[in-house]
Design an enzyme around this catalytic site. Structure first.
Site, mmCIF file in Angstrom:
data_model
loop_
_atom_site.group_PDB
_atom_site.id
_atom_site.type_symbol
_atom_site.label_atom_id
_atom_site.label_comp_id
_atom_site.label_asym_id
_atom_site.label_seq_id
_atom_site.Cartn_x
_atom_site.Cartn_y
_atom_site.Cartn_z
ATOM 1 C CG ASP A 12 -1.906 -1.174 1.183
ATOM 2 O OD1 ASP A 12 -2.222 -1.654 0.079
ATOM 3 O OD2 ASP A 12 -2.311 -1.629 2.269
ATOM 4 C CD GLU A 13 4.705 -0.464 -0.302
ATOM 5 O OE1 GLU A 13 3.842 -0.743 -1.167
ATOM 6 O OE2 GLU A 13 5.364 -1.325 0.317
ATOM 7 C CE LYS A 15 2.428 -2.338 -4.347
ATOM 8 N NZ LYS A 15 2.074 -1.948 -2.966
ATOM 9 N N GLY A 39 -4.511 -4.187 -3.867
ATOM 10 C CA GLY A 39 -5.506 -3.162 -4.160
ATOM 11 C C GLY A 39 -4.747 -1.913 -4.527
ATOM 12 C CG HIS A 40 -1.984 -1.871 -7.047
ATOM 13 N ND1 HIS A 40 -1.066 -2.392 -7.922
ATOM 14 C CD2 HIS A 40 -1.704 -2.437 -5.842
ATOM 15 C CE1 HIS A 40 -0.276 -3.239 -7.269
ATOM 16 N NE2 HIS A 40 -0.656 -3.292 -6.011
ATOM 17 C CB THR A 41 -5.925 3.663 -4.837
ATOM 18 O OG1 THR A 41 -6.153 2.693 -3.828
ATOM 19 C CG2 THR A 41 -7.088 4.630 -4.921
ATOM 20 C CB THR A 128 -6.507 -10.255 1.494
ATOM 21 O OG1 THR A 128 -5.963 -11.236 0.607
ATOM 22 C CG2 THR A 128 -5.468 -9.180 1.771
ATOM 23 C CD GLN A 221 0.774 -8.860 -2.698
ATOM 24 O OE1 GLN A 221 1.444 -9.502 -3.487
ATOM 25 N NE2 GLN A 221 -0.466 -8.526 -2.948
ATOM 26 C CB THR A 236 1.876 -12.123 0.446
ATOM 27 O OG1 THR A 236 0.869 -12.690 -0.398
ATOM 28 C CG2 THR A 236 3.071 -11.672 -0.399
ATOM 29 N NE ARG A 302 -3.799 0.535 3.644
ATOM 30 C CZ ARG A 302 -4.027 1.374 2.628
ATOM 31 N NH1 ARG A 302 -3.724 2.645 2.732
ATOM 32 N NH2 ARG A 302 -4.540 0.925 1.503
ATOM 33 N N GLY A 411 0.171 13.997 -3.006
ATOM 34 C CA GLY A 411 -1.293 13.931 -3.051
ATOM 35 C C GLY A 411 -1.702 12.713 -3.867
HETATM 36 P P1 GDP Z 1 -0.778 0.394 -3.539
HETATM 37 O O1 GDP Z 1 -1.383 -0.880 -3.097
HETATM 38 O O2 GDP Z 1 0.695 0.450 -3.290
HETATM 39 O O3 GDP Z 1 -1.114 0.753 -4.961
HETATM 40 O O4 GDP Z 1 -1.414 1.530 -2.616
HETATM 41 P P2 GDP Z 1 -2.967 1.669 -2.212
HETATM 42 O O5 GDP Z 1 -3.717 2.168 -3.377
HETATM 43 O O6 GDP Z 1 -3.452 0.449 -1.540
HETATM 44 O O7 GDP Z 1 -2.872 2.761 -1.065
HETATM 45 C C1 GDP Z 1 -2.319 4.004 -1.276
HETATM 46 C C2 GDP Z 1 -3.371 5.075 -0.921
HETATM 47 O O8 GDP Z 1 -2.735 6.344 -0.825
HETATM 48 C C3 GDP Z 1 -4.418 5.255 -1.991
HETATM 49 O O9 GDP Z 1 -5.616 5.634 -1.379
HETATM 50 C C4 GDP Z 1 -3.877 6.377 -2.853
HETATM 51 O O10 GDP Z 1 -4.904 7.112 -3.514
HETATM 52 C C5 GDP Z 1 -3.219 7.236 -1.809
HETATM 53 N N1 GDP Z 1 -2.029 7.979 -2.257
HETATM 54 C C6 GDP Z 1 -1.030 7.594 -3.072
HETATM 55 N N2 GDP Z 1 -0.067 8.528 -3.116
HETATM 56 C C7 GDP Z 1 -0.474 9.523 -2.286
HETATM 57 C C8 GDP Z 1 0.106 10.765 -1.882
HETATM 58 O O11 GDP Z 1 1.207 11.138 -2.247
HETATM 59 N N3 GDP Z 1 -0.621 11.518 -0.991
HETATM 60 C C9 GDP Z 1 -1.841 11.125 -0.522
HETATM 61 N N4 GDP Z 1 -2.473 11.929 0.332
HETATM 62 N N5 GDP Z 1 -2.404 9.974 -0.884
HETATM 63 C C10 GDP Z 1 -1.718 9.187 -1.744
HETATM 64 P P1 IMO Z 2 -0.889 -4.145 -2.340
HETATM 65 O O1 IMO Z 2 -0.421 -4.655 -3.657
HETATM 66 C C1 IMO Z 2 -0.972 -4.594 1.991
HETATM 67 C C2 IMO Z 2 -1.001 -8.665 3.573
HETATM 68 C C3 IMO Z 2 -2.245 -9.120 4.295
HETATM 69 C C4 IMO Z 2 -1.640 -10.102 5.277
HETATM 70 C C5 IMO Z 2 -0.532 -10.761 4.467
HETATM 71 C C6 IMO Z 2 -0.916 -12.067 3.813
HETATM 72 O O2 IMO Z 2 -2.163 -3.422 -2.368
HETATM 73 O O3 IMO Z 2 0.211 -3.388 -1.663
HETATM 74 P P2 IMO Z 2 -2.475 -12.793 1.804
HETATM 75 O O4 IMO Z 2 -3.844 -12.340 1.392
HETATM 76 O O5 IMO Z 2 -1.430 -12.525 0.785
HETATM 77 O O6 IMO Z 2 -2.471 -14.185 2.313
HETATM 78 O O7 IMO Z 2 -2.114 -11.897 3.076
HETATM 79 O O8 IMO Z 2 -0.183 -9.818 3.462
HETATM 80 N N1 IMO Z 2 -1.222 -8.168 2.194
HETATM 81 C C7 IMO Z 2 -1.168 -6.867 1.871
HETATM 82 N N2 IMO Z 2 -1.002 -5.771 2.631
HETATM 83 N N3 IMO Z 2 -1.080 -4.478 0.641
HETATM 84 C C8 IMO Z 2 -1.223 -5.561 -0.133
HETATM 85 O O9 IMO Z 2 -1.191 -5.487 -1.476
HETATM 86 C C9 IMO Z 2 -1.319 -6.832 0.471
HETATM 87 N N4 IMO Z 2 -1.497 -8.091 0.007
HETATM 88 C C10 IMO Z 2 -1.417 -8.895 1.070
HETATM 89 O O10 IMO Z 2 -2.886 -8.052 4.913
HETATM 90 O O11 IMO Z 2 -1.056 -9.408 6.336
HETATM 91 MG MG MG Z 3 -2.902 -1.574 -1.848
#
Ligand code: GDP
Ligand code: IMO
Ligand code: MG
Length: 420
Positions: A12-13, A15, A39-41, A128, A221, A236, A302, A411
């Protein structure tokens, strides 16, 4: 030539947003591991969308998107995702391909995931529950069914054989929920999947590379969730690190050029397991609220904490990170003081390395404090205009990690990113 974008923390960085931002510079965007646990937003025309298996290049019309052989694919989720992107006017049938080697997640994989977590009691991984672990277990156990098998006449017979094996596992775990509705939607979704362009992913990509195309590999991940190098067993089930690009896509290591590591300006983790810099106080709560830190896949809150440079340095090392992209810097805007963890005290002794079995030792993070910038940075487009306090924070990271932070995301919007 292949570049990689991957997560350096526990997922959830940000990406998805970063891949979407860089996609115009590439011809192919390919997912190499993971599945719908991701889950990539992305924000497309100001509207939010979360992708789970579809590569984050899908909104760029002229790009090819590939779901690589290292992914485990849930056909039901994919069908839903395709409908979602189609609502944005995307013709996914035109520019999306799936490798024939990609393993299928079966309804019983999801059931086994759930049953195993229930059986663990207090030792839950916090999965998950998308069936990821059981699907990879069937791959390494040499049982799994692959996308390429969908076209075999024997597919249903093979499915039934595996279904029976899985039933034994479910019985042993005392799991008796009715999953017939899941199976019904699964078979429906398989018909949908059969209409896709199913390719030999490794020839497909290497041929394109030979012709001079640029490939962007999209990680899911994060490095600390890698099955080999993460906080095992709270990980994972795939190789989330750059090595996973080679095995997940059939690409030789020499083809990889840039490895972009994505890290938040702080740190989060969803699910159980070690998190040395976790803040269980008001600051943690502030980060969660300001950063809207709730899982994109499961909606779970989180866990939040300070950035962990010991873990980040480790992640840079195992991935060969060449550039860091720091996201969510804007979330720190209102803090008086920022901290970065630059050492661990493990069972009372100072360490600069990530220990084996982080969950079995007591880790006390050592911190260095920085003055907060106390300014809204979300509209800044030029690094020169960033507050001096942020520049000081970034230069410390650069020096400590030996890898430059070259981009700062300020942002969620697709263009809220500043080149350092
Ligand atoms: P991913 O799994 O690495 O693609 O990340 P996620 O989508 O799960 O979570 C990242 C969250 O942070 C999402 O809600 C994005 O819209 C948000 N986001 C990404 N970059 C930034 C940023 O620089 N600032 C803010 N405020 N939100 C961000
Ligand atoms: P993205 O790509 C954050 C975590 C789960 C759990 C562990 C194992 O959005 O960054 P799994 O379903 O793989 O058996 O879960 O890994 N996990 C994640 N945490 N972002 C993810 O993906 C994740 N995918 C799995 O919460 O701790
Ligand atoms: Mg994510």
């Amino acid at each position: 030539m292949v570049d990689v974008i991957l997560g350096l923390q526990w997922g959830d960085e940000g990406k998805g947003k970063i891949v979407d931002y860089f996609a115009p510079g590439y011809d192919v965007i390919a997912r190499f591991q993971g599945g719908p646990n991701a889950g990539h937003t992305l924000y497309v025309g100001g509207k939010k969308i979360v992708l789970h298996q579809i590569p984050s290049g899908i909104f760029h019309e002229d790009k090819t998107n590939l779901i690589g052989g290292g992914v485990v694919l849930d056909a039901v989720t994919l069908k839903r995702e395709c409908e979602n992107v189609a609502a944005f006017g995307v013709d996914y049938r035109k520019n999306m391909f799936i490798s024939e080697r990609t393993h299928l997640i079966l309804p019983t994989h999801r059931a086994i995931d759930k049953a195993s977590e229930l059986a663990k009691g207090n030792e839950k991984i916090g999965s998950t529950l998308k069936g990821i672990g059981p699907a990879y277990m069937d791959k390494t156990g040499r049982n799994g069914l692959r996308v390429g098998n969908l076209l075999d006449k024997s597919f249903t017979t093979e499915y039934i054989k595996l279904r029976l094996k899985h039933q034994k596992i479910l019985d042993s775990l005392n799991f008796h929920e009715d999953i017939s509705a899941w199976e019904e939607e699964f078979f429906e979704a398989l018909d949908f999947l059969r209409q896709f362009k199913i390719v030999n992913g490794e020839y497909f990509l290497n041929d394109k590379i030979q012709k001079g195309c640029k490939v962007l590999a999209e990680g899911a991940q994060g490095s600390m969730l890698d099955v080999d190098f993460g906080t095992f067993p709270f990980v994972t089930s795939s190789n989330t690190i750059s090595a996973g690009v080679c095995t997940g896509l059939g690409i030789a290591p020499q083809k990889i050029k840039e490895v972009f590591g994505v890290s938040k300006a702080y740190c989060t983790r969803v699910g159980s397991g070690p998190f040395p810099t976790e803040l269980l106080d008001e600051t943690g709560e502030t980060l969660r609220k300001t950063g809207n830190e709730f899982g994109s896949t499961t909606g779970r809150p989180r866990r939040c904490g300070w950035i962990d440079l010991v873990a980040l340095q480790f992640a840079c090392m195992i991935n060969g990170v060449t550039q860091i992209i720091m996201t969510k810097a804007d979330i720190l805007d209102n803090l008086e003081e920022l901290k970065v963890c630059n050492a661990y005290k493990v069972d009372g002794e100072e360490h600069s390395m990530v220990p084996f079995q982080m969950n079995r030792v007591k880790i006390e993070p050592g911190y260095k404090s920085f003055e907060g910038w106390k300014k809204d940075i979300s509209a800044i487009t030029d690094f020169a205009a960033m507050p001096q306090q942020m520049k000081t924070y970034i230069s410390y990271l650069n020096e400590f990690l030996g890898v430059p932070v070259n981009y700062i995301s300020n942002g969620p919007g697709s263009h809220q990113i500043v080149k350092a």
